[in-house]
Enzyme design. Structure first.
Site, PDB file in Angstrom:
ATOM      1  N   HIS A 266      40.161  45.277  38.136  1.00  7.46           N
ATOM      2  CA  HIS A 266      39.406  45.648  36.920  1.00  7.46           C
ATOM      3  C   HIS A 266      39.653  44.599  35.833  1.00  7.46           C
ATOM      4  O   HIS A 266      39.375  43.430  36.057  1.00  7.46           O
ATOM      5  CB  HIS A 266      39.835  47.067  36.512  1.00  7.46           C
ATOM      6  CG  HIS A 266      39.061  47.709  35.407  1.00  7.46           C
ATOM      7  ND1 HIS A 266      37.851  47.259  34.957  1.00  7.46           N
ATOM      8  CD2 HIS A 266      39.337  48.818  34.662  1.00  7.46           C
ATOM      9  CE1 HIS A 266      37.421  48.050  33.995  1.00  7.46           C
ATOM     10  NE2 HIS A 266      38.302  49.003  33.784  1.00  7.46           N
ATOM     11  N   HIS A 309      31.027  43.174  42.058  1.00  7.17           N
ATOM     12  CA  HIS A 309      31.028  44.232  41.046  1.00  7.17           C
ATOM     13  C   HIS A 309      30.518  45.510  41.700  1.00  7.17           C
ATOM     14  O   HIS A 309      29.632  45.487  42.540  1.00  7.17           O
ATOM     15  CB  HIS A 309      30.115  43.858  39.867  1.00  7.17           C
ATOM     16  CG  HIS A 309      30.397  44.664  38.645  1.00  7.17           C
ATOM     17  ND1 HIS A 309      29.881  45.926  38.460  1.00  7.17           N
ATOM     18  CD2 HIS A 309      31.167  44.410  37.567  1.00  7.17           C
ATOM     19  CE1 HIS A 309      30.312  46.409  37.309  1.00  7.17           C
ATOM     20  NE2 HIS A 309      31.096  45.509  36.739  1.00  7.17           N
ATOM     21  N   ASP A 367      34.472  38.320  34.362  1.00  5.80           N
ATOM     22  CA  ASP A 367      35.811  37.713  34.325  1.00  5.80           C
ATOM     23  C   ASP A 367      35.860  36.295  34.862  1.00  5.80           C
ATOM     24  O   ASP A 367      36.894  35.639  34.771  1.00  5.80           O
ATOM     25  CB  ASP A 367      36.784  38.589  35.141  1.00  5.80           C
ATOM     26  CG  ASP A 367      36.955  39.951  34.492  1.00  5.80           C
ATOM     27  OD1 ASP A 367      36.685  40.964  35.150  1.00  5.80           O
ATOM     28  OD2 ASP A 367      37.294  39.969  33.297  1.00  5.80           O
TER      29      ASP A 367
HETATM   30  C1  SDX Z   1      35.523  44.467  35.904  1.00  2.00           C
HETATM   31  O1  SDX Z   1      33.227  48.783  36.624  1.00  2.00           O
HETATM   32  C2  SDX Z   1      33.085  47.922  35.657  1.00  2.00           C
HETATM   33  O2  SDX Z   1      32.124  47.964  34.921  1.00  2.00           O
HETATM   34  C3  SDX Z   1      34.185  46.906  35.497  1.00  2.00           C
HETATM   35  C4  SDX Z   1      33.950  45.798  34.483  1.00  2.00           C
HETATM   36  C5  SDX Z   1      33.925  46.320  33.073  1.00  2.00           C
HETATM   37  O3  SDX Z   1      33.365  45.628  32.211  1.00  2.00           O
HETATM   38  O4  SDX Z   1      34.549  47.375  32.809  1.00  2.00           O
HETATM   39  O5  SDX Z   1      32.741  45.135  34.757  1.00  2.00           O
HETATM   40  C6  SDX Z   1      35.092  44.776  34.518  1.00  2.00           C
HETATM   41  O6  SDX Z   1      36.401  45.120  36.393  1.00  2.00           O
HETATM   42  C7  SDX Z   1      34.801  43.392  36.669  1.00  2.00           C
HETATM   43  C8  SDX Z   1      35.325  43.251  38.139  1.00  2.00           C
HETATM   44  C9  SDX Z   1      36.566  42.382  38.095  1.00  2.00           C
HETATM   45  N1  SDX Z   1      37.236  42.377  39.424  1.00  2.00           N
HETATM   46  C10 SDX Z   1      37.218  41.277  40.184  1.00  2.00           C
HETATM   47  O7  SDX Z   1      36.633  40.235  39.922  1.00  2.00           O
HETATM   48  C11 SDX Z   1      38.092  41.408  41.441  1.00  2.00           C
HETATM   49  C12 SDX Z   1      37.314  40.872  42.659  1.00  2.00           C
HETATM   50  N2  SDX Z   1      36.242  41.781  42.959  1.00  2.00           N
HETATM   51  C13 SDX Z   1      36.455  42.826  43.953  1.00  2.00           C
HETATM   52  O8  SDX Z   1      37.746  43.330  43.980  1.00  2.00           O
HETATM   53  C14 SDX Z   1      35.316  43.837  44.028  1.00  2.00           C
HETATM   54  O9  SDX Z   1      34.161  43.132  44.004  1.00  2.00           O
HETATM   55  C15 SDX Z   1      35.246  44.938  42.988  1.00  2.00           C
HETATM   56  C16 SDX Z   1      36.526  45.699  42.892  1.00  2.00           C
HETATM   57  C17 SDX Z   1      34.908  44.372  41.648  1.00  2.00           C
HETATM   58  C18 SDX Z   1      34.143  45.897  43.429  1.00  2.00           C
HETATM   59  O10 SDX Z   1      34.566  46.507  44.587  1.00  2.00           O
HETATM   60  P1  SDX Z   1      33.647  47.610  45.354  1.00  2.00           P
HETATM   61  O11 SDX Z   1      32.440  47.949  44.571  1.00  2.00           O
HETATM   62  O12 SDX Z   1      34.536  48.722  45.782  1.00  2.00           O
HETATM   63  O13 SDX Z   1      33.094  46.805  46.568  1.00  2.00           O
HETATM   64  P2  SDX Z   1      33.880  46.569  47.920  1.00  2.00           P
HETATM   65  O14 SDX Z   1      35.290  46.181  47.626  1.00  2.00           O
HETATM   66  O15 SDX Z   1      33.622  47.719  48.810  1.00  2.00           O
HETATM   67  O16 SDX Z   1      33.124  45.254  48.458  1.00  2.00           O
HETATM   68  C19 SDX Z   1      31.964  45.368  49.273  1.00  2.00           C
HETATM   69  C20 SDX Z   1      32.107  44.216  50.293  1.00  2.00           C
HETATM   70  C21 SDX Z   1      33.415  44.310  51.097  1.00  2.00           C
HETATM   71  O17 SDX Z   1      33.155  43.631  52.330  1.00  2.00           O
HETATM   72  P3  SDX Z   1      32.758  44.546  53.655  1.00  2.00           P
HETATM   73  O18 SDX Z   1      33.832  45.595  53.812  1.00  2.00           O
HETATM   74  O19 SDX Z   1      31.386  45.126  53.331  1.00  2.00           O
HETATM   75  O20 SDX Z   1      32.695  43.545  54.772  1.00  2.00           O
HETATM   76  O21 SDX Z   1      32.189  42.960  49.594  1.00  2.00           O
HETATM   77  C22 SDX Z   1      33.461  42.359  49.825  1.00  2.00           C
HETATM   78  C23 SDX Z   1      34.382  43.461  50.330  1.00  2.00           C
HETATM   79  O22 SDX Z   1      35.406  42.923  51.138  1.00  2.00           O
HETATM   80  N3  SDX Z   1      33.931  41.833  48.536  1.00  2.00           N
HETATM   81  C24 SDX Z   1      34.510  40.649  48.367  1.00  2.00           C
HETATM   82  C25 SDX Z   1      34.737  40.530  46.984  1.00  2.00           C
HETATM   83  N4  SDX Z   1      34.292  41.642  46.371  1.00  2.00           N
HETATM   84  C26 SDX Z   1      33.804  42.443  47.331  1.00  2.00           C
HETATM   85  N5  SDX Z   1      34.878  39.685  49.249  1.00  2.00           N
HETATM   86  C27 SDX Z   1      35.474  38.581  48.721  1.00  2.00           C
HETATM   87  N6  SDX Z   1      35.708  38.395  47.402  1.00  2.00           N
HETATM   88  C28 SDX Z   1      35.357  39.333  46.505  1.00  2.00           C
HETATM   89  N7  SDX Z   1      35.595  39.169  45.223  1.00  2.00           N
END
Ligand code: SDX
Length: 428
Positions: A266, A309, A367
């Site tokens: 997050h 996201h 971010d």
């Molecule tokens: C913020 O919610 C908000 O509004 C948050 C925010 C705000 O203003 O409050 O916008 C701020 O938190 C932005 C997000 C910051 N976090 C990151 O940058 C961390 C990296 N991102 C991931 O951890 C992830 O993308 C999340 C946590 C942001 C979202 O996760 P989800 O929606 O639960 O999606 P998921 O993890 O299920 O991903 C779906 C697929 C998966 O692959 P499969 O299982 O389908 O094969 O996408 C892949 C994930 O492995 N994936 C990534 C990835 N993000 C998702 N693979 C590599 N790198 C990534 N960053």
């Protein structure tokens, strides 16, 4: 009111269950599932992928189109034409302030930036090398010990006073957390500076020399505050609402929000992006590709921080503005060739052309570029999420205020129980 209904047929139930459907002003309709409880059924939605926890008029996100509206105003217009204090007023009260309302609100914030001098003693209890987020969490929760005079959450006037106090004091406490961390004396806020200028002054001024505020950095800081102000029912805002639903005081609720924001999935992602860019190290093609491949490898926990996201399946509109701001600040500071910026831009390009990211609709989020700007301005990495929290305080307190302005119930989710049946205690 319900204008349509969903009819649910359930094996084993002799009659279908009718569930009302409500439409909002924008976005998906919702199915009211509360009647399921009386049928002995719960919904099941780990991570709340398709669950609305409340009604709200503050922020609207269209993840597919990459749209973010605050009280109806697009984020790119607010970032380029408004300022953070005006955005705070608009989020909190629902409409843009007129000249008089703006002047009054801005003056109330400007004149509440100091904290009670006894609060300085809180800091001495922390180890010198404590992460500033741990200090922020503790000190903000402790504000409840100082501001009992206006903490009746049932009174709108008290809620607004608490909101003003929090908006005004967060930059001061944040800067104090940094100064404590680097062993320098605290700076008192100055009433002759704007919100963003004051924060930079309190962060960087020291008794040995005057601190000259760079207007480009001050404008970028104000824009970064605006871009992080609110984002609908994200994890930390939902935490604030859940804490608020118990009747907890506003300072305790905001402290809970800070704790939730700290996670690297997050708000901690901006710090994690810089650590990732450090880990990537050199900007050679094969090295960057190696990290992109690691991010795609299911057996490797490495993710591209700042990418992906839960809601956006398109560019995060905030990331676009952040990227423009990044170019402006680094050009102003003569850092256009910053190696980490070059790695970040190459990483983005490679990822956006890669099937894995395209298929999963993974784009840079808010971010991805913010940390590069903050680092260029001399802000240490461990302060990045603190700055996110300073900004998001207006979002958190606006949702808290909205919840208390309406009827609400204590938040109490249920579960799918997978533990033991009842069994007797074996010992006699
Ligand atoms: C913020 O919610 C908000 O509004 C948050 C925010 C705000 O203003 O409050 O916008 C701020 O938190 C932005 C997000 C910051 N976090 C990151 O940058 C961390 C990296 N991102 C991931 O951890 C992830 O993308 C999340 C946590 C942001 C979202 O996760 P989800 O929606 O639960 O999606 P998921 O993890 O299920 O991903 C779906 C697929 C998966 O692959 P499969 O299982 O389908 O094969 O996408 C892949 C994930 O492995 N994936 C990534 C990835 N993000 C998702 N693979 C590599 N790198 C990534 N960053």
């Amino acid at each position: 009111m319900a204008d349509r209904k969903a009819t649910l047929t359930v094996d084993g139930l002799d009659k279908a269950i009718e569930l009302p459907i409500y439409s909002g002003s924008l976005g998906p309709d919702v199915i009211d599932v509360r009647a399921l409880g009386s049928e002995g059924l719960f919904t099941y939605d780990p991570g709340f992928m398709a669950t609305s926890s409340c009604q709200s008029a503050i922020t609207y996100i269209d993840g597919g189109k990459g749209i973010l509206l605050h009280r109806g105003y697009p984020i790119d217009q607010l970032a380029s034409k408004s300022n953070f204090v005006e955005v705070c007023y608009t989020l909190l009260f629902g409409e843009l302030p007129n000249e008089e309302q703006y002047a009054d609100f801005e003056s109330r914030i400007r004149n509440h930036t100091m904290v009670h001098d006894q609060i300085n003693n809180f800091f001495k209890g922390f180890r010198r090398d404590a992460h500033p987020m741990s200090i922020l969490c503790g000190v903000v929760g402790g504000l409840a010990a100082f501001y009992h005079d206006h903490m009746d959450i049932t009174k709108e006037e008290d809620r607004v006073i608490s909101a003003i106090r929090l908006i005004a004091k967060m930059p001061t406490i944040a800067a104090m957390s940094h100064k404590y961390n680097v062993g320098q004396p605290f700076n008192y806020p100055r009433n002759d500076l704007s919100y963003a200028e004051n924060f930079l002054y309190m962060m960087f001024s020291n008794p040995c020399e005057d601190y000259k505020i760079n207007p480009v950095c001050a404008k970028a800081m104000d824009r970064i505050f605006t871009l992080h102000a609110d984002h609908e029912q994200n994890a930390s805002t939902s935490t604030v609402r859940l804490a608020g639903s118990t009747g907890a005081n506003p300072f305790a609720c905001i402290s809970a929000g800070i704790a939730a924001l700290w996670g690297p999935a997050h708000g901690g992602a901006n710090e994690a992006v810089l650590n990732m860019l450090d880990e990537i190290g050199d900007e050679s093609e094969e090295n960057i590709q190696r990290f992109v491949d690691k991010a795609k490898d299911k057996d490797d926990p490495f993710k591209l921080m700042g990418f992906g996201h839960r809601v956006y399946r398109n560019f995060d509109p905030r990331a676009k503005v952040m990227k423009e701001t990044c170019d402006e600040v680094l050009a102003e500071l003569g850092l256009a060739d910053d190696p980490q910026l070059k790695i970040a831009k190459r990483l983005e390009q490679i990822a956006l052309e890669d099937e894995y990211f395209i298929e999963r609709k993974l784009y840079p989020n808010v971010d991805f570029y913010s940390g590069i700007i903050l680092k260029a301005m001399g802000i240490p990495t461990n302060m990045f999420t603190v700055i996110f929290a300073v900004s998001r305080t207006i979002g958190w307190i606006s949702h808290w205020h909205e919840m208390h302005s309406d009827s609400y119930k204590i938040g109490r989710p249920r579960q799918l129980y997978t533990g033991h049946d009842q069994r007797d205690y074996p010992k006699k």
